[in-house]
Design an enzyme around this catalytic site. Sequence first.
Site, PDB file in Angstrom:
ATOM      1  N   GLU A 169       0.360  -0.183  -5.279  1.00 55.12           N
ATOM      2  CA  GLU A 169      -0.625   0.898  -5.363  1.00 55.12           C
ATOM      3  C   GLU A 169       0.071   2.191  -5.772  1.00 55.12           C
ATOM      4  O   GLU A 169      -0.429   3.296  -5.538  1.00 55.12           O
ATOM      5  CB  GLU A 169      -1.373   1.028  -4.044  1.00 55.12           C
ATOM      6  CG  GLU A 169      -1.954  -0.299  -3.576  1.00 55.12           C
ATOM      7  CD  GLU A 169      -3.278  -0.181  -2.860  1.00 55.12           C
ATOM      8  OE1 GLU A 169      -3.701   0.955  -2.566  1.00 55.12           O
ATOM      9  OE2 GLU A 169      -3.892  -1.224  -2.597  1.00 55.12           O
ATOM     10  N   TRP A 170       1.180   2.065  -6.387  1.00 53.59           N
ATOM     11  CA  TRP A 170       2.052   3.149  -6.824  1.00 53.59           C
ATOM     12  C   TRP A 170       1.307   4.219  -7.627  1.00 53.59           C
ATOM     13  O   TRP A 170       1.303   5.407  -7.251  1.00 53.59           O
ATOM     14  CB  TRP A 170       3.199   2.508  -7.587  1.00 53.59           C
ATOM     15  CG  TRP A 170       4.252   3.373  -8.193  1.00 53.59           C
ATOM     16  CD1 TRP A 170       4.278   4.730  -8.327  1.00 53.59           C
ATOM     17  CD2 TRP A 170       5.481   2.899  -8.768  1.00 53.59           C
ATOM     18  NE1 TRP A 170       5.431   5.131  -8.961  1.00 53.59           N
ATOM     19  CE2 TRP A 170       6.181   4.031  -9.234  1.00 53.59           C
ATOM     20  CE3 TRP A 170       6.044   1.640  -8.938  1.00 53.59           C
ATOM     21  CZ2 TRP A 170       7.416   3.918  -9.871  1.00 53.59           C
ATOM     22  CZ3 TRP A 170       7.268   1.535  -9.559  1.00 53.59           C
ATOM     23  CH2 TRP A 170       7.947   2.662 -10.017  1.00 53.59           C
ATOM     24  N   PRO A 171       0.627   3.875  -8.749  1.00 51.98           N
ATOM     25  CA  PRO A 171      -0.028   4.947  -9.521  1.00 51.98           C
ATOM     26  C   PRO A 171      -1.173   5.615  -8.781  1.00 51.98           C
ATOM     27  O   PRO A 171      -1.430   6.803  -8.984  1.00 51.98           O
ATOM     28  CB  PRO A 171      -0.504   4.242 -10.784  1.00 51.98           C
ATOM     29  CG  PRO A 171      -0.542   2.793 -10.444  1.00 51.98           C
ATOM     30  CD  PRO A 171       0.521   2.565  -9.420  1.00 51.98           C
ATOM     31  N   LEU A 172      -1.866   4.878  -7.916  1.00 50.27           N
ATOM     32  CA  LEU A 172      -2.962   5.460  -7.137  1.00 50.27           C
ATOM     33  C   LEU A 172      -2.464   6.628  -6.286  1.00 50.27           C
ATOM     34  O   LEU A 172      -3.090   7.692  -6.235  1.00 50.27           O
ATOM     35  CB  LEU A 172      -3.594   4.381  -6.256  1.00 50.27           C
ATOM     36  CG  LEU A 172      -4.551   4.853  -5.155  1.00 50.27           C
ATOM     37  CD1 LEU A 172      -5.752   5.571  -5.738  1.00 50.27           C
ATOM     38  CD2 LEU A 172      -4.980   3.673  -4.294  1.00 50.27           C
ATOM     39  N   TYR A 173      -1.342   6.451  -5.618  1.00 53.29           N
ATOM     40  CA  TYR A 173      -0.826   7.487  -4.722  1.00 53.29           C
ATOM     41  C   TYR A 173       0.016   8.523  -5.450  1.00 53.29           C
ATOM     42  O   TYR A 173       0.198   9.642  -4.961  1.00 53.29           O
ATOM     43  CB  TYR A 173      -0.026   6.841  -3.589  1.00 53.29           C
ATOM     44  CG  TYR A 173      -0.907   6.124  -2.598  1.00 53.29           C
ATOM     45  CD1 TYR A 173      -1.475   6.802  -1.527  1.00 53.29           C
ATOM     46  CD2 TYR A 173      -1.200   4.767  -2.748  1.00 53.29           C
ATOM     47  CE1 TYR A 173      -2.296   6.159  -0.623  1.00 53.29           C
ATOM     48  CE2 TYR A 173      -2.026   4.105  -1.847  1.00 53.29           C
ATOM     49  CZ  TYR A 173      -2.578   4.804  -0.793  1.00 53.29           C
ATOM     50  OH  TYR A 173      -3.410   4.167   0.096  1.00 53.29           O
ATOM     51  N   ASP A 214       0.837  -1.197   0.000  1.00 54.77           N
ATOM     52  CA  ASP A 214       0.000   0.000   0.000  1.00 54.77           C
ATOM     53  C   ASP A 214       0.880   1.259   0.000  1.00 54.77           C
ATOM     54  O   ASP A 214       2.107   1.175   0.052  1.00 54.77           O
ATOM     55  CB  ASP A 214      -0.928  -0.030   1.207  1.00 54.77           C
ATOM     56  CG  ASP A 214      -2.278   0.591   0.935  1.00 54.77           C
ATOM     57  OD1 ASP A 214      -2.376   1.436   0.018  1.00 54.77           O
ATOM     58  OD2 ASP A 214      -3.256   0.236   1.631  1.00 54.77           O
ATOM     59  N   ASP A 265     -10.314   2.732  -3.256  1.00 51.42           N
ATOM     60  CA  ASP A 265     -10.890   1.463  -2.827  1.00 51.42           C
ATOM     61  C   ASP A 265     -12.313   1.285  -3.334  1.00 51.42           C
ATOM     62  O   ASP A 265     -13.114   2.227  -3.348  1.00 51.42           O
ATOM     63  CB  ASP A 265     -10.924   1.386  -1.301  1.00 51.42           C
ATOM     64  CG  ASP A 265      -9.556   1.147  -0.696  1.00 51.42           C
ATOM     65  OD1 ASP A 265      -8.576   1.044  -1.461  1.00 51.42           O
ATOM     66  OD2 ASP A 265      -9.476   1.063   0.539  1.00 51.42           O
TER      67      ASP A 265
END
Length: 462
Positions: free
Chosen positions: A201-205, A168, A229
């Site tokens: 979850e690299w691109p999400l953050y 995460d 999510d």
Amino acid sequence: MDHPGQERGPMFAFAALALVLLGGPWATALDNGLALTPTMGWLHWERFTCNVDCIEDPENCISEGLFMQMADIMVSEGWKDAGYEYVCIDDCWLASKRNKNGSLQADPKRFPSGIRHLADYVHSRGLKLGIYQDVGTLTCAGYPGSFGYYDIDAQTFADWGVDLLKFDGCNFKDVESLVEGYKSMSSALNKTGRSILYSCEWPLYLRPFQEPHYTEIRQYCNHWRNYGDIFDSWNSVKTILAWTASKQESLVPAAGPGGWNDPDMLVIGNFGLSWDQQVTQMALWAIMAAPLFMSNDLRHISPQSKNLLQNKDVIAINQDPLGKQGYQLRKDKDFEVWERPLSNLAWAVAVLNQKEIGGPQNYAFSTSALGHGLGCSPACYITQILPVKEDLGLYTWISQLKVRVNPTGTVLLKLQTYQQQEYSSHTSPDDLVSSNSTYDYYDYYNNATSDDIISVTVLDTL
């Protein structure tokens, strides 16, 4: 070359995009030999969240007993045979502090036997164990994160026999530490010598600060979350679909064997989706070549939802070895048409009715618009996969196909392209596979000119 006086229809843009989507190899993937098809398994988060109260709710708290039960059911109830192989722990498994050596440790009350024992138990069932950590100083739920401990934590997971890491992105210092953290953990996992699938979850953050560079991300991760999510609601599912369609020009080319876009968990079998909406999620996750991580209670799931999640025809589309992600072909008022290229000259097509009022509606379209003009050229055999399986018969390139779709529901179709044989109304799907096994219709786009693309797409009759 443009034809004078001719208006390019919306299909032209997608045909041009096909040169990107269908022509040429995938970007370089993480070299660990894993996730050659989208990963399948069970993940606790959406259904069980961070329930750590094993006194008041012992059956549903995050504990070794919960994961052992799910592993047993995945074997006894056919989930393993259907392809679901990972039993995955999400956040809230950790003790509040590392041990005196600086290593992670599981909560001693809820995981008294330790993660090594749980991994052995899961492996004894022929399954694999996934675990959760975070790139930052703390996990999203406030437990110790991996920042500053990437090598130590990777080796700990390997020593425990872990097979998948969900990593995460909460509580990172800055963008540089976020990016370097994801890269560092990828390298640390590979250095252990154990095959550990890496879910990022690299691109999400990263996206709030800058656009993700998917060619780079794919070199370090086996799949990656792009959006927030999922919740157990139709609004959540349709929002993820709309966002994915809006970003598909960058998302679709990034996906392929070894690396996949992850739109998050399947919430089928819970409380928030109607039957038609469950069909829609299953169908569109198959079209998107998404990892299939169920987050539900396998101890209490309806036979209808179980049959949907174990539907071998839908899973075959999701797991198709060609490894191309599908995309939204057309949005037409309340209807969306999605398609995905498959192996053996086949295509999957999903027709979604976004209307949330009224009853079932008919939607008609020309087969000439499917598969960039090649999905049914010169003919194809069409099978409806969802909501119920039905052979629809043989269609030609100029046929009109009409489907009837419930509100918020989806009709999922498979088109098997006919190429060479003489066909008749009695031709079966197996007979429609081209006898020329070396023919690859993607070669068309590798050598296509603008005139070729126009000739395929000017009959914009969808």
